[in-house]
Enzyme design. Sequence first.
Site, PDB file in Angstrom:
ATOM      1  N   GLY A  67      13.256 -22.096  -5.413  1.00  0.00           N
ATOM      2  CA  GLY A  67      14.317 -21.791  -4.461  1.00  0.00           C
ATOM      3  C   GLY A  67      13.757 -21.164  -3.195  1.00  0.00           C
ATOM      4  N   CYS A  68      12.450 -20.990  -3.150  1.00  0.00           N
ATOM      5  CA  CYS A  68      11.779 -20.452  -1.960  1.00  0.00           C
ATOM      6  C   CYS A  68      11.049 -21.610  -1.275  1.00  0.00           C
ATOM      7  CB  CYS A  68      10.748 -19.394  -2.349  1.00  0.00           C
ATOM      8  SG  CYS A  68      11.433 -17.990  -3.221  1.00  0.00           S
TER       9      CYS A  68
END
Length: 136
Positions: free
Chosen positions: A50-51
């Site tokens: 998610g980064c």
Amino acid sequence: MNLSPEAGQALEAFEQARGWEQRARLLMQWGDRLEPLGDSDKTEANRVHGCESLVWLVAVQDDGHWRFKAGSDARMLRGLLALLLVRVQGMDSAQLGRLDVPDWFAQLGLERQLSPSRSNGLHAVLQRMADLASGD
């Protein structure tokens, strides 16, 4: 709000910073303080998804309190991670679940610098901390 000595120190330093340039310099200095992760920590199991950047999070629970280590390939994100870690070190699972991260970064005067992707990345790190804390 109970702050650890390190979190209090961070808050004081950022409150005294004038303007974005000084805050950016401080942010990078805090990032440089992060304990480097060893290759054994940089595993897929420790990777935070998610980064946009590569981020790893290692958590150890000691007597009900959490200790975290984190690392990233992005310098600004390392600084944000360092500031997140000083705020959460030693918390128990319940405290971790109640932490208002946007409020913490607002107190540091960094909320405007949290681009949507950085904000999403930090949220993903916090979500991973919460998942670990709740035993997921």
